[in-house]
Design a protein around this motif. Structure first.
Motif, PDB file in Angstrom:
ATOM      1  N   SER A  39       0.826  -1.203   0.000  1.00  0.00           N
ATOM      2  CA  SER A  39       0.000   0.000   0.000  1.00  0.00           C
ATOM      3  C   SER A  39       0.857   1.248   0.000  1.00  0.00           C
ATOM      4  O   SER A  39       2.046   1.219   0.337  1.00  0.00           O
ATOM      5  CB  SER A  39      -0.929   0.019   1.223  1.00  0.00           C
ATOM      6  OG  SER A  39      -0.165   0.148   2.419  1.00  0.00           O
ATOM      7  N   ARG A  41       0.501   5.202   1.555  1.00  0.00           N
ATOM      8  CA  ARG A  41      -0.258   6.061   2.460  1.00  0.00           C
ATOM      9  C   ARG A  41       0.285   7.485   2.330  1.00  0.00           C
ATOM     10  O   ARG A  41       1.481   7.723   2.481  1.00  0.00           O
ATOM     11  CB  ARG A  41      -0.141   5.569   3.901  1.00  0.00           C
ATOM     12  CG  ARG A  41      -0.972   6.386   4.901  1.00  0.00           C
ATOM     13  CD  ARG A  41      -0.843   5.800   6.302  1.00  0.00           C
ATOM     14  NE  ARG A  41      -1.404   4.469   6.360  1.00  0.00           N
ATOM     15  CZ  ARG A  41      -2.677   4.185   6.630  1.00  0.00           C
ATOM     16  NH1 ARG A  41      -3.526   5.192   6.873  1.00  0.00           N
ATOM     17  NH2 ARG A  41      -3.105   2.947   6.675  1.00  0.00           N
ATOM     18  N   GLU A 275      -4.896   9.385   3.288  1.00  0.00           N
ATOM     19  CA  GLU A 275      -5.566   8.486   2.344  1.00  0.00           C
ATOM     20  C   GLU A 275      -4.580   7.450   1.836  1.00  0.00           C
ATOM     21  O   GLU A 275      -3.361   7.636   1.848  1.00  0.00           O
ATOM     22  CB  GLU A 275      -6.198   9.261   1.183  1.00  0.00           C
ATOM     23  CG  GLU A 275      -5.243   9.963   0.258  1.00  0.00           C
ATOM     24  CD  GLU A 275      -5.963  10.635  -0.905  1.00  0.00           C
ATOM     25  OE1 GLU A 275      -6.871  10.003  -1.501  1.00  0.00           O
ATOM     26  OE2 GLU A 275      -5.618  11.788  -1.235  1.00  0.00           O
ATOM     27  N   THR A 276      -5.109   6.323   1.390  1.00  0.00           N
ATOM     28  CA  THR A 276      -4.275   5.200   0.982  1.00  0.00           C
ATOM     29  C   THR A 276      -4.686   4.673  -0.390  1.00  0.00           C
ATOM     30  O   THR A 276      -5.788   4.921  -0.863  1.00  0.00           O
ATOM     31  CB  THR A 276      -4.349   4.044   1.992  1.00  0.00           C
ATOM     32  OG1 THR A 276      -5.688   3.555   2.054  1.00  0.00           O
ATOM     33  CG2 THR A 276      -3.899   4.492   3.377  1.00  0.00           C
ATOM     34  N   SER A 278      -4.105   0.770  -2.505  1.00  0.00           N
ATOM     35  CA  SER A 278      -3.503  -0.559  -2.598  1.00  0.00           C
ATOM     36  C   SER A 278      -2.584  -0.581  -3.813  1.00  0.00           C
ATOM     37  O   SER A 278      -2.913   0.010  -4.855  1.00  0.00           O
ATOM     38  CB  SER A 278      -4.582  -1.632  -2.741  1.00  0.00           C
ATOM     39  OG  SER A 278      -5.360  -1.711  -1.563  1.00  0.00           O
TER      40      SER A 278
END
Length: 286
Positions: A39, A41, A275-276, A278
């Motif tokens: 991920s 971030r 916010e992230t 994938s």
């Protein structure tokens, strides 16, 4: 006990055993999936934390000047970074693209390195020089790698534990006016599986990228993080899609007031701290 009841009990035991075995298998597989997740971030401006397996690296995390235009890292996130609290724990390496004050604070970086002696810093020589002004750099022996590259110089490669670091110097946007700025484009691979590219404030002129064709082509970048202005010009988009060998792109350095043109571009970008996204590896994308 009647034979029929004995058979039912045996079948029930077999069924329960199978169910427990399946549950254990599913739990184990699910745990492995969790361990293998990747991920990105968002911190603010060009600050990004990358997680893959059990390793984390971070780009441009500490700065204080937003020129009244760009996002600052929220204080809550800053404190978690300094204290090593989840999800900002277990960071192995910090990468600094360049020494401008909307990307780098020597004071904060020094404080972080002292608190986290397990973390390694990769930064341009200009950023290291700023650290040397406030501390004995020898006291950070083993924690710091200074990257010294001239414009046009061959890409450098450094191996650090399970992290491969490959770096080239691409001029800061505004070339040639900012030719003296050591802006580094890092290509970082974790566990030889996930590869990301952080471009700093790179200039979107393909003349800077064409000489490094063999470097770009030597490894697929799963996700690149270009400054958002690359999305605005055909030349910038060509660099992203044809030159640097990156499958996906997430724009950074986005102003607090997101430009309408950027919203209309339908390109992916970070604009909200925390916010992230994938991330997928090249093997997963096939």
């Amino acid at each position: 006990m009647p034979l029929s009841r004995i058979r039912k009990n045996i079948l029930l035991k077999i069924s329960l055993s199978s169910l427990f075995a399946f549950a254990a298998f599913f739990s184990s597989a699910h745990q492995q999936d969790e361990n293998l997740t990747s991920s990105a971030r968002y911190l603010a401006n060009e600050g990004v934390v990358i997680s893959h397996n059990k390793s984390k690296v971070v780009f441009d995390p500490f700065f204080h000047n937003n020129f009244n235009t760009y996002q600052l890292v929220p204080e809550e996130i800053r404190q978690k970074l300094f204290q090593g609290q989840a999800p900002y724990d277990n960071i192995k390496a910090v990468f600094i693209s360049h020494a401008h004050e909307d990307h780098f604070s020597a004071k904060d970086m020094l404080q972080y390195l002292k608190r986290h002696p397990e973390v390694h810093l990769f930064a341009p020589q200009q950023a290291i020089a700023m650290l040397e002004e406030i501390t004995d750099i020898g006291a950070l022996a083993g924690q710091v790698t200074a990257i010294s590259l001239e414009y046009g110089e061959q890409a450098k490669r450094v191996e650090y534990e399970n992290i491969r670091v490959e770096v080239v110097r691409i001029p800061h946007a505004g070339w040639p006016r900012r030719a003296r700025v050591e802006n580094l484009v890092f290509r970082v691979s974790i566990d030889d599986q996930l590869t990301v590219m952080h471009m700093g404030d790179a200039d979107p002129d393909d003349a800077h990228y064409i000489p490094y064709k063999s470097h770009w082509q030597s490894r697929i970048t799963d996700t690149a993080f270009p400054p958002y202005w690359f999305f605005y010009s055909a030349e910038g988009r060509d660099i992203l899609h044809q030159h640097i060998n990156a499958r996906h792109h997430i724009g950074v350095h986005v102003p607090m007031k997101v430009p309408a043109r950027l919203k209309a571009s339908k390109m992916d970008f970070f604009s909200v701290p925390g916010e992230t996204r994938s991330l997928t590896t090249s093997s997963e994308s096939r």
